[in-house]
Design a protein around this motif. Structure first.
Motif, PDB file in Angstrom:
ATOM      1  N   SER A 276       0.830  -1.212   0.000  1.00 33.46           N
ATOM      2  CA  SER A 276       0.000   0.000   0.000  1.00 33.46           C
ATOM      3  C   SER A 276       0.862   1.259   0.000  1.00 33.46           C
ATOM      4  N   PHE A 277       1.999   1.201   0.674  1.00 28.15           N
ATOM      5  CA  PHE A 277       2.929   2.333   0.632  1.00 28.15           C
ATOM      6  C   PHE A 277       3.463   2.548  -0.781  1.00 28.15           C
ATOM      7  N   PHE A 278       3.675   1.480  -1.522  1.00 29.23           N
ATOM      8  CA  PHE A 278       4.133   1.629  -2.898  1.00 29.23           C
ATOM      9  C   PHE A 278       3.033   2.258  -3.768  1.00 29.23           C
ATOM     10  N   PHE A 279       1.777   1.947  -3.461  1.00 28.71           N
ATOM     11  CA  PHE A 279       0.677   2.630  -4.142  1.00 28.71           C
ATOM     12  C   PHE A 279       0.749   4.136  -3.866  1.00 28.71           C
ATOM     13  N   ALA A 280       1.042   4.488  -2.607  1.00 34.25           N
ATOM     14  CA  ALA A 280       1.172   5.903  -2.261  1.00 34.25           C
ATOM     15  C   ALA A 280       2.283   6.558  -3.072  1.00 34.25           C
ATOM     16  N   LYS A 281       3.382   5.838  -3.260  1.00 39.25           N
ATOM     17  CA  LYS A 281       4.467   6.361  -4.095  1.00 39.25           C
ATOM     18  C   LYS A 281       3.978   6.597  -5.516  1.00 39.25           C
ATOM     19  N   GLY A 282       3.133   5.710  -6.024  1.00 35.53           N
ATOM     20  CA  GLY A 282       2.576   5.895  -7.364  1.00 35.53           C
ATOM     21  C   GLY A 282       1.726   7.141  -7.472  1.00 35.53           C
ATOM     22  N   PHE A 283       0.915   7.419  -6.442  1.00 38.45           N
ATOM     23  CA  PHE A 283       0.112   8.634  -6.445  1.00 38.45           C
ATOM     24  C   PHE A 283       0.993   9.877  -6.442  1.00 38.45           C
ATOM     25  N   GLU A 284       2.074   9.827  -5.665  1.00 36.77           N
ATOM     26  CA  GLU A 284       2.977  10.966  -5.614  1.00 36.77           C
ATOM     27  C   GLU A 284       3.705  11.153  -6.943  1.00 36.77           C
ATOM     28  N   LYS A 285       4.228  10.065  -7.481  1.00 34.96           N
ATOM     29  CA  LYS A 285       5.053  10.149  -8.690  1.00 34.96           C
ATOM     30  C   LYS A 285       4.254  10.595  -9.905  1.00 34.96           C
ATOM     31  N   THR A 286       3.050  10.066 -10.054  1.00 33.38           N
ATOM     32  CA  THR A 286       2.242  10.405 -11.226  1.00 33.38           C
ATOM     33  C   THR A 286       1.538  11.753 -11.092  1.00 33.38           C
ATOM     34  N   GLY A 287       1.389  12.258  -9.869  1.00 33.55           N
ATOM     35  CA  GLY A 287       0.658  13.500  -9.654  1.00 33.55           C
ATOM     36  C   GLY A 287      -0.840  13.303  -9.586  1.00 33.55           C
ATOM     37  N   LEU A 288      -1.298  12.046  -9.542  1.00 36.56           N
ATOM     38  CA  LEU A 288      -2.733  11.782  -9.518  1.00 36.56           C
ATOM     39  C   LEU A 288      -3.381  12.311  -8.246  1.00 36.56           C
ATOM     40  N   GLY A 289      -2.680  12.186  -7.117  1.00 39.53           N
ATOM     41  CA  GLY A 289      -3.246  12.690  -5.863  1.00 39.53           C
ATOM     42  C   GLY A 289      -3.482  14.181  -5.901  1.00 39.53           C
ATOM     43  N   GLU A 290      -2.506  14.939  -6.407  1.00 44.49           N
ATOM     44  CA  GLU A 290      -2.665  16.390  -6.508  1.00 44.49           C
ATOM     45  C   GLU A 290      -3.789  16.739  -7.477  1.00 44.49           C
ATOM     46  N   ARG A 291      -3.919  15.996  -8.564  1.00 47.30           N
ATOM     47  CA  ARG A 291      -4.979  16.267  -9.538  1.00 47.30           C
ATOM     48  C   ARG A 291      -6.360  16.065  -8.915  1.00 47.30           C
ATOM     49  N   ILE A 292      -6.534  14.980  -8.189  1.00 52.00           N
ATOM     50  CA  ILE A 292      -7.829  14.703  -7.571  1.00 52.00           C
ATOM     51  C   ILE A 292      -8.202  15.809  -6.586  1.00 52.00           C
ATOM     52  N   ALA A 293      -7.230  16.243  -5.772  1.00 50.97           N
ATOM     53  CA  ALA A 293      -7.505  17.304  -4.803  1.00 50.97           C
ATOM     54  C   ALA A 293      -7.915  18.595  -5.505  1.00 50.97           C
TER      55      ALA A 293
END
Length: 565
Positions: A183-200
């Motif tokens: 799950s932490f590696f999934f978090a790294k994916g959100f950070e690396k791709t910028g998907l988390g920032e886009r959703i926010a």
């Protein structure tokens, strides 16, 4: 030679660039001549360009561009900037903090050698208890990073022959631990791709016309990201606090300043306090959720189909809590700016700058959607939660969204693997040696003399479990120290096993915002400068009590329908 500042993606000064028409050797005198203040950590020169780049410095002041004289020949009108003073050497030891370490060791040694071993507990079990207590105190007092202290603890169990190597590291094969790591590696994916920032930013654009709408939008965004980012600190520090700072600055609301009341204080408190509910909705939304259920299983309180049961039991109180908390904070810490017509425009600009969803973002989104779906329905088709997560990680690796180097260098995952495995392993061995059962039976016997049914005792133990968190600077430390003991006491008092295991686990999230040291995300939010200490304690206590009443009032009927009691 000219020098200029290099700015990061959000305007941060991250280094300086020295440009010259000739290739210059990278020497210490040359670096001292650069008009940048800070400690240089990395140096690189673009091949054949004559450009020396200095990155990752700690800037302390804005650097003025050299001015030219009246003849326009580029000579500096003022004397060159003085060379920065070298960084002072650390005054104390770089490694262990002596006083906290001695305090933790003293308690452990006192338990082992000064307190008589109670009847029914072996010398081996009592020795392991003293090591376990020392380990937990180390998590609280912080003499070393958590992973390092845990590694020392497990080494001591081997050196004293308290445990065998297989016993000490038995938890390394635990599925729950590897689910957290992936799950932490999934978090790294959100950070690396910028998907988390886009959703926010999408939610800010859609709901950000008012300050209250901004808070709700950010909270909804965190809820959607939570199952893929089990670190509440990472969500707070990596995604939401930067966005809150940007929105507040645009409205003239600044940290450590009376202007924080315009918007920043409200948004920060709302995000902080609502997080206790969003972290409770999904089993993988916080690392300690899985730790709790694993510890309960060691005591015989087994929760079947954990992901579904967790979400079904949490859905109603969690969603209601997320909806009403921003309104409560709006009353307790009202912003002076209530309308934010520019916020959606700023979010739209950020989204425009990001461009359309990239290939990697689409793959990340699809992978997480598949993983969450398998976490819900997987047990019915023979796919465990950890297998679903591993399949998702394999997709990210095969498509190049994540590289293996990304995984190897993502230290939060491996650090969690270390201390998590040690805590679970030591706790499991304490249970195997009968230590936890012996204490639970004694306390359970005393509670039985009160002639109370299990329901009043259930409430009293929950109140004590919540109040004791004021003594802890970490949710993980609290779980490691008290979860197994309180769960065992509830079982001895006759509380149904699933109800005891699940409600104690839910409560670990509910007390994560009662102080500025209650959790990892608490330190992030308080460190932003938008919250005062009296506000944190006042709002934390009020919201904590409301949370307990809300979860008990709405949860108990739901848990009855689910057959937990």
């Amino acid at each position: 030679m000219q020098s200029s500042l290099v700015r990061g993606p959000v305007g941060q000064r991250v280094g300086c660039v020295a440009r010259s028409s000739a290739k210059l050797p990278v020497t210490r005198p040359l670096l001292r001549s650069l008009p940048c203040l800070g400690r240089f950590k990395h140096i690189a020169r673009a091949a054949g360009s004559g450009e020396i780049k200095v990155a990752e410095v700690e800037p302390v002041a804005e650097v003025q561009q050299p001015s030219t004289n009246g003849n326009g020949n580029g000579a500096a009108a003022a004397s060159p900037s003085p060379s920065p003073a070298p960084a002072e050497a650390p005054a104390g030891p770089i490694g262990v903090k002596i006083i906290p370490a001695l305090q933790a060791l003293a308690v452990g040694l006192a338990i082992r050698f000064l307190i008589p071993i109670p009847e029914g507990i072996t010398t081996q079990g009592w020795t392991l208890l003293s090591i376990f207590v020392t380990t937990i105190l180390g998590l609280v007092l912080d003499p070393l990073p958590v992973g390092a202290w845990a590694f020392i603890a497990v080494t001591v169990t081997l050196a004293t022959k308290t445990l065998t190597f297989a016993q000490a590291f038995s938890a390394m094969t635990n599925e729950v631990i590897w689910l957290i790591v992936v799950s932490f590696f999934f978090a790294k994916g959100f950070e690396k791709t910028g998907l988390g920032e886009r959703i926010a930013n999408m939610f800010v654009k859609a709901m950000g016309k008012s300050t209250l709408g901004l808070a709700v939008g950010l909270n909804v965004a965190e809820t959607l990201l939570a199952p893929a980012m089990p670190s509440t600190s990472a969500r707070a520090g990596g995604i939401f606090m930067p966005i809150i700072k940007s929105l507040s600055a645009a409205s003239g609301s600044h940290p450590n300043d009376p202007s924080r009341q315009k918007m920043g204080a409200f948004l920060t408190h709302a995000q902080f306090q609502t997080g206790i509910h969003s972290s409770s909705l999904f089993l993988t939304a916080s690392a300690q959720n899985l730790l709790c259920l694993n510890l309960a299983e060691e005591l015989g309180a087994v929760v079947p189909n954990q992901f579904y049961q967790w979400m079904a039991g949490a859905a109603l109180p969690s969603i209601v809590g997320m909806l009403i908390t921003p309104f409560i904070i709006f009353k307790l810490c009202p912003p002076t700016i209530t309308d934010t017509p520019e916020a959606p425009k700023e979010a739209a600009k950020r989204l425009e700058t990001m461009g359309p969803m990239s290939r990697d973002e689409k793959i990340m989104l699809a992978t997480m959607g598949l993983a969450v779906a398998l976490w819900v329905v997987g047990p019915s088709v023979g796919i465990s939660a950890v297998l679903a997560a591993m399949m998702g990680l394999c997709m990210l690796l095969c498509t190049g969204v994540l590289s293996w180097r990304d995984c190897l260098t993502y230290t939060p995952a491996w650090d969690t693997l270390t201390w998590f495995a040690v805590l679970i392993g030591l706790s499991g061995q304490l249970n195997n040696l009968g230590v936890i059962k012996a204490f639970a039976d004694q306390v359970g016997g005393m509670l039985a003399t009160l002639n109370m049914g299990w329901m009043p005792l259930f409430g009293l133990l929950h109140a004590a479990f919540f109040g004791l968190h004021y003594m802890f600077a970490s949710q993980t430390a609290h779980v490691g120290a008290l979860y197994s003991a309180f769960c065992a006491m509830m079982l001895s008092a006759g509380v149904p096993p699933v109800l005891a295991a699940m409600t104690l686990a839910y409560q670990v999230n509910l007390f994560g915002s009662i102080t500025h040291y209650a959790s990892g995300q608490a330190a992030v939010f308080y460190g932003s400068g938008f919250m005062s200490l009296p506000e944190v304690f006042k709002i934390g206590a009020i919201n904590g009590v409301i949370g307990i009443i809300l979860w008990a009032g709405l949860g108990m009927p739901v848990w009855k329908l689910l057959g937990w009691w």
